[in-house]
Design a protein around this motif. Sequence first.
Motif, PDB file in Angstrom:
ATOM      1  N   ASP A 264      59.955  56.414 -40.517  1.00  0.00           N
ATOM      2  CA  ASP A 264      60.791  55.372 -41.109  1.00  0.00           C
ATOM      3  C   ASP A 264      61.828  55.034 -40.033  1.00  0.00           C
ATOM      4  O   ASP A 264      61.536  54.293 -39.115  1.00  0.00           O
ATOM      5  N   ASP A 265      63.025  55.578 -40.107  1.00  0.00           N
ATOM      6  CA  ASP A 265      63.961  55.459 -38.994  1.00  0.00           C
ATOM      7  C   ASP A 265      63.465  56.343 -37.854  1.00  0.00           C
ATOM      8  O   ASP A 265      62.792  57.364 -38.086  1.00  0.00           O
ATOM      9  N   VAL A 420      52.766  49.234 -40.696  1.00  0.00           N
ATOM     10  CA  VAL A 420      52.160  50.562 -40.636  1.00  0.00           C
ATOM     11  C   VAL A 420      52.197  51.124 -42.053  1.00  0.00           C
ATOM     12  O   VAL A 420      53.013  50.688 -42.879  1.00  0.00           O
ATOM     13  N   LEU A 421      51.320  52.067 -42.340  1.00  0.00           N
ATOM     14  CA  LEU A 421      51.256  52.628 -43.697  1.00  0.00           C
ATOM     15  C   LEU A 421      52.255  53.773 -43.831  1.00  0.00           C
ATOM     16  O   LEU A 421      51.997  54.898 -43.429  1.00  0.00           O
ATOM     17  N   LYS A 422      53.401  53.454 -44.397  1.00  0.00           N
ATOM     18  CA  LYS A 422      54.433  54.461 -44.606  1.00  0.00           C
ATOM     19  C   LYS A 422      54.154  55.212 -45.906  1.00  0.00           C
ATOM     20  O   LYS A 422      53.452  54.720 -46.787  1.00  0.00           O
ATOM     21  N   ASN A 423      54.756  56.371 -46.025  1.00  0.00           N
ATOM     22  CA  ASN A 423      54.444  57.224 -47.169  1.00  0.00           C
ATOM     23  C   ASN A 423      54.816  56.600 -48.511  1.00  0.00           C
ATOM     24  O   ASN A 423      54.117  56.790 -49.511  1.00  0.00           O
ATOM     25  N   TYR A 424      55.897  55.836 -48.554  1.00  0.00           N
ATOM     26  CA  TYR A 424      56.266  55.239 -49.843  1.00  0.00           C
ATOM     27  C   TYR A 424      55.229  54.212 -50.279  1.00  0.00           C
ATOM     28  O   TYR A 424      54.950  54.064 -51.483  1.00  0.00           O
ATOM     29  N   MET A 425      54.640  53.497 -49.324  1.00  0.00           N
ATOM     30  CA  MET A 425      53.601  52.531 -49.642  1.00  0.00           C
ATOM     31  C   MET A 425      52.364  53.239 -50.190  1.00  0.00           C
ATOM     32  O   MET A 425      51.752  52.803 -51.175  1.00  0.00           O
ATOM     33  N   LEU A 426      52.012  54.334 -49.547  1.00  0.00           N
ATOM     34  CA  LEU A 426      50.856  55.106 -50.002  1.00  0.00           C
ATOM     35  C   LEU A 426      51.095  55.688 -51.387  1.00  0.00           C
ATOM     36  O   LEU A 426      50.189  55.713 -52.224  1.00  0.00           O
ATOM     37  N   ARG A 460      56.976  42.254 -48.013  1.00  0.00           N
ATOM     38  CA  ARG A 460      57.930  43.323 -48.342  1.00  0.00           C
ATOM     39  C   ARG A 460      57.606  44.625 -47.617  1.00  0.00           C
ATOM     40  O   ARG A 460      58.501  45.435 -47.355  1.00  0.00           O
ATOM     41  N   TYR A 461      56.325  44.818 -47.270  1.00  0.00           N
ATOM     42  CA  TYR A 461      55.949  46.037 -46.567  1.00  0.00           C
ATOM     43  C   TYR A 461      56.342  46.016 -45.096  1.00  0.00           C
ATOM     44  O   TYR A 461      56.253  47.038 -44.411  1.00  0.00           O
ATOM     45  N   ALA A 462      56.759  44.854 -44.585  1.00  0.00           N
ATOM     46  CA  ALA A 462      57.188  44.746 -43.193  1.00  0.00           C
ATOM     47  C   ALA A 462      58.673  45.030 -43.042  1.00  0.00           C
ATOM     48  O   ALA A 462      59.176  45.113 -41.923  1.00  0.00           O
ATOM     49  N   LYS A 463      59.374  45.200 -44.142  1.00  0.00           N
ATOM     50  CA  LYS A 463      60.807  45.473 -44.087  1.00  0.00           C
ATOM     51  C   LYS A 463      61.052  46.970 -43.878  1.00  0.00           C
ATOM     52  O   LYS A 463      60.140  47.786 -43.952  1.00  0.00           O
ATOM     53  N   PRO A 466      62.836  51.360 -47.986  1.00  0.00           N
ATOM     54  CA  PRO A 466      63.998  51.494 -48.892  1.00  0.00           C
ATOM     55  C   PRO A 466      64.624  52.881 -48.765  1.00  0.00           C
ATOM     56  O   PRO A 466      63.913  53.886 -48.618  1.00  0.00           O
ATOM     57  N   ASN A 467      65.956  52.937 -48.797  1.00  0.00           N
ATOM     58  CA  ASN A 467      66.660  54.199 -48.556  1.00  0.00           C
ATOM     59  C   ASN A 467      66.179  55.334 -49.448  1.00  0.00           C
ATOM     60  O   ASN A 467      66.067  56.487 -49.018  1.00  0.00           O
ATOM     61  N   GLU A 468      65.869  55.010 -50.699  1.00  0.00           N
ATOM     62  CA  GLU A 468      65.468  56.073 -51.632  1.00  0.00           C
ATOM     63  C   GLU A 468      64.081  56.638 -51.324  1.00  0.00           C
ATOM     64  O   GLU A 468      63.695  57.680 -51.866  1.00  0.00           O
TER      65      GLU A 468
END
Length: 478
Positions: A264-265, A420-426, A460-463, A466-468
Amino acid sequence: MTLDALTLDTPYLDLDPLFYDPTDPTPLKNPYLISFNPDAAELIGLSSDAGTDDRLVGLLNGTFTPEGAKPFAMCYAGHQFGMFVPRLGDGRAINLGKSGTWNLQLKGSGETLYSRMGDGRAVLRSSVREYLMSEAMHHLGIPTTRALALIGSETKVVRERLERGAVVLRMSPTWVRIGTFEYFYYKEEHDKLEPLADYVIAESYPHLKGEEDAYFLMFAEVVERTARLLAQWQSVGFNHGVMNTDNMSMGGLTIDYGPYAMLDDYDISFICNHTDTHGRYGFGQQPHVAYWNLSMLAEALSPIVSKERMEKKLDDYGSVYTQTYVEIMCAKMGLATVKEDDIILLKKMLTALQNSQADYTLFFRTLSRYDGDGKPLLDICVDREPVREWLAEYDARLLHEERSAEERHAAMLQTNPKYVLKNYMLQEAIKKAEKFDNSGVEDLLTIARNPFDELPQFERYAKATPNEHKNLKLSCSS
């Protein structure tokens, strides 16, 4: 080609029976198709119509066996978190055979001789993750296994909670691991090392066949491929999470997607596996761990290759890794050629990213349109000053570029993925799939296949994450 025309062969079974155990899959209860990957199907000559063929579910569930298939599980050992385990093997994976250059394997297909105390199953969440991420890595240009299809079921599997069993049919140019050589080395079955090396050469390094120094040359290529692979992992922000020697491929490709994460960061100390309490497999440690794993391969090959020569070759790992990483990162910065001071510029950029808490993927995608106005980049930073200071040096470096800004932007947009496929998306896709809604899986498969494209419906997946949902950690349990 239709499924009934699919034929497999099993050259691995020509090795000594110690290498494997014949094992039939154990079918799941009431299986159903979650997703079919036409790109992977094309690799083995299957038509896209295979996705609507009822036999596809049977292929994954072990009730439809292609001609020539002889299901088996492979035996290997491995260093897990630095500790040697003398026998591991395919505890929940069963090989069907080989189609062309691709080995087909069912993951989650039931108990094998090597399951130890496990049930041989894989749950839905981990199967979705492997299915999607292997495809995403391929389209990012990173060597990886692929996945043909994914099925779910009503079979209950006990992990931290009661979950549903699933099977992913994954494909690889090779399933031989560093741990395969370790098994026979530590078992003192050294006469098995040469036949295994011959198999690896025939499968992954056929240009070495017949060479006088073939075993050493094989080792040398594994070192170089692995070094380049790790440079690619680090450049795209991929954290594997479980780099045990049994999870490292002799073909130099990404295998065994467990508790992985895309950054993420940017955080060099990020650890994606909450089982990894000491951070052995943290993001910044990966290049070093790969070197250590290759040193374990050198030990395992020492009865058939000069250890002194292999150790000397290992000295090249760092230079191959560094050169590859710097070249990729300079391309991500839009620099057409690598100049001497660019390494300093790169290091300063990474420090700025670490201190600014900027989303790694979004930073480079935004940089890909940089025209001298730093505001879009600064707006994605929690602490703006580190990036502001770096941009002043970046501006000075761009004055020495011969390409126009338009040419630089075009090249960078094909180098820096938008998605990229981040964990929150998955996790979102998994939650839907657990409710028998496969739309999330299909959406992410589309994104995985088009990481550099503009996809307005998925903006929205390119942003930034989200912090949470930042820095989600997962366990090895699946």
